[in-house]
Design a protein around this motif. Structure first.
Motif, PDB file in Angstrom:
ATOM      1  N   ALA A 114      44.675  27.257  40.615  1.00 38.69           N
ATOM      2  CA  ALA A 114      45.641  28.029  41.395  1.00 38.69           C
ATOM      3  C   ALA A 114      45.103  29.384  41.850  1.00 38.69           C
ATOM      4  O   ALA A 114      45.557  29.917  42.858  1.00 38.69           O
ATOM      5  CB  ALA A 114      46.911  28.239  40.570  1.00 38.69           C
ATOM      6  N   CYS A 115      44.174  29.936  41.118  1.00 37.54           N
ATOM      7  CA  CYS A 115      43.687  31.278  41.452  1.00 37.54           C
ATOM      8  C   CYS A 115      43.029  31.288  42.836  1.00 37.54           C
ATOM      9  O   CYS A 115      42.035  30.615  43.061  1.00 37.54           O
ATOM     10  CB  CYS A 115      42.676  31.755  40.408  1.00 37.54           C
ATOM     11  SG  CYS A 115      41.971  33.377  40.840  1.00 37.54           S
ATOM     12  N   PRO A 116      43.571  32.046  43.770  1.00 38.22           N
ATOM     13  CA  PRO A 116      43.028  32.060  45.129  1.00 38.22           C
ATOM     14  C   PRO A 116      41.727  32.836  45.259  1.00 38.22           C
ATOM     15  O   PRO A 116      41.090  32.808  46.316  1.00 38.22           O
ATOM     16  CB  PRO A 116      44.150  32.729  45.937  1.00 38.22           C
ATOM     17  CG  PRO A 116      44.888  33.565  44.959  1.00 38.22           C
ATOM     18  CD  PRO A 116      44.777  32.885  43.630  1.00 38.22           C
ATOM     19  N   PHE A 117      41.338  33.517  44.214  1.00 32.35           N
ATOM     20  CA  PHE A 117      40.129  34.348  44.295  1.00 32.35           C
ATOM     21  C   PHE A 117      38.977  33.820  43.439  1.00 32.35           C
ATOM     22  O   PHE A 117      37.967  34.492  43.276  1.00 32.35           O
ATOM     23  CB  PHE A 117      40.481  35.787  43.895  1.00 32.35           C
ATOM     24  CG  PHE A 117      41.559  36.373  44.760  1.00 32.35           C
ATOM     25  CD1 PHE A 117      41.304  36.721  46.077  1.00 32.35           C
ATOM     26  CD2 PHE A 117      42.847  36.541  44.268  1.00 32.35           C
ATOM     27  CE1 PHE A 117      42.305  37.232  46.897  1.00 32.35           C
ATOM     28  CE2 PHE A 117      43.849  37.056  45.079  1.00 32.35           C
ATOM     29  CZ  PHE A 117      43.583  37.399  46.398  1.00 32.35           C
ATOM     30  N   PRO A 140      40.055  28.768  29.877  1.00 31.75           N
ATOM     31  CA  PRO A 140      39.871  29.575  31.077  1.00 31.75           C
ATOM     32  C   PRO A 140      39.284  30.942  30.720  1.00 31.75           C
ATOM     33  O   PRO A 140      39.724  31.591  29.769  1.00 31.75           O
ATOM     34  CB  PRO A 140      41.307  29.724  31.607  1.00 31.75           C
ATOM     35  CG  PRO A 140      42.164  29.632  30.392  1.00 31.75           C
ATOM     36  CD  PRO A 140      41.449  28.744  29.418  1.00 31.75           C
ATOM     37  N   VAL A 141      38.290  31.338  31.470  1.00 30.62           N
ATOM     38  CA  VAL A 141      37.688  32.654  31.272  1.00 30.62           C
ATOM     39  C   VAL A 141      37.813  33.416  32.582  1.00 30.62           C
ATOM     40  O   VAL A 141      37.411  32.922  33.638  1.00 30.62           O
ATOM     41  CB  VAL A 141      36.209  32.525  30.849  1.00 30.62           C
ATOM     42  CG1 VAL A 141      35.569  33.908  30.741  1.00 30.62           C
ATOM     43  CG2 VAL A 141      36.100  31.775  29.534  1.00 30.62           C
ATOM     44  N   GLY A 163      47.706  39.994  31.994  1.00 30.40           N
ATOM     45  CA  GLY A 163      47.235  40.374  30.672  1.00 30.40           C
ATOM     46  C   GLY A 163      46.164  39.418  30.159  1.00 30.40           C
ATOM     47  O   GLY A 163      45.686  38.549  30.881  1.00 30.40           O
ATOM     48  N   THR A 164      45.822  39.575  28.916  1.00 26.67           N
ATOM     49  CA  THR A 164      44.806  38.731  28.283  1.00 26.67           C
ATOM     50  C   THR A 164      45.387  37.354  27.987  1.00 26.67           C
ATOM     51  O   THR A 164      46.501  37.238  27.464  1.00 26.67           O
ATOM     52  CB  THR A 164      44.348  39.386  26.959  1.00 26.67           C
ATOM     53  OG1 THR A 164      43.871  40.697  27.247  1.00 26.67           O
ATOM     54  CG2 THR A 164      43.251  38.562  26.299  1.00 26.67           C
ATOM     55  N   CYS A 173      39.221  39.231  39.657  1.00 28.44           N
ATOM     56  CA  CYS A 173      40.680  39.192  39.532  1.00 28.44           C
ATOM     57  C   CYS A 173      41.323  40.354  40.292  1.00 28.44           C
ATOM     58  O   CYS A 173      40.956  41.505  40.099  1.00 28.44           O
ATOM     59  CB  CYS A 173      41.092  39.253  38.060  1.00 28.44           C
ATOM     60  SG  CYS A 173      42.894  39.307  37.842  1.00 28.44           S
ATOM     61  N   ARG A 174      42.307  40.005  41.132  1.00 29.07           N
ATOM     62  CA  ARG A 174      43.019  41.041  41.913  1.00 29.07           C
ATOM     63  C   ARG A 174      44.457  41.220  41.420  1.00 29.07           C
ATOM     64  O   ARG A 174      45.275  41.824  42.109  1.00 29.07           O
ATOM     65  CB  ARG A 174      43.004  40.659  43.396  1.00 29.07           C
ATOM     66  CG  ARG A 174      41.591  40.566  43.939  1.00 29.07           C
ATOM     67  CD  ARG A 174      41.585  40.474  45.439  1.00 29.07           C
ATOM     68  NE  ARG A 174      40.286  40.038  45.929  1.00 29.07           N
ATOM     69  CZ  ARG A 174      40.027  39.804  47.198  1.00 29.07           C
ATOM     70  NH1 ARG A 174      40.965  39.965  48.105  1.00 29.07           N
ATOM     71  NH2 ARG A 174      38.829  39.404  47.564  1.00 29.07           N
TER      72      ARG A 174
END
Ligand code: SF4
Ligand code: SF4
Length: 104
Positions: free
Chosen positions: A87-90, A41-42, A71-72, A48-49
């Motif tokens: 999962a990331c909504p953005f 994943p990058v 974090g990283t 990113c919010r």
């Protein structure tokens, strides 16, 4: 250079570290699941919010939180499952191929 640096696409499965074994509780940090992955994943930092939804869904606890911010990603323990990206909504996480030279 660590022992995982020698791994590449020609490495036979017999030389990979063993999986599916639990010797003691809480020992997942001892197993670098990132050794197996072919994709990673990058995060697009501009998208990113820091909602932190990706952190609890990661099965390897590879997405840390520091002072309420993502974090990283810990690539040594990320196995490239892609759950965080789903999962990331953005749409801030994109799964990209791992080049053999990047193997840890
Ligand atoms: S789910 Fe997406 S927007 Fe939220 S912290 Fe993770 S990468 Fe950033
Ligand atoms: S790809 Fe999977 S293991 Fe890697 S950080 Fe995302 S959820 Fe965790």
């Amino acid at each position: 250079m660590n022992e995982f640096s020698k791994l590449n696409e020609t490495t036979p499965w017999q030389e990979l570290t063993e999986g599916m074994k639990i010797f003691t509780g809480g020992n997942s940090r001892d197993f670098n699941t990132g050794e197996w992955t072919t994709i990673k994943p990058v995060v697009n930092e501009e998208k990113c919010r820091h909602c932190l939804i990706c952190t609890p869904v990661c099965p390897d606890s590879a997405i840390p939180v520091t002072e309420s911010r993502r974090g990283t990603i810990d690539y040594a323990h990320c196995k490239g499952c892609g759950i965080c990206a789903k999962a990331c909504p953005f749409g801030a996480i994109e799964m990209k191929p791992v080049k053999p030279a990047e193997k840890r």
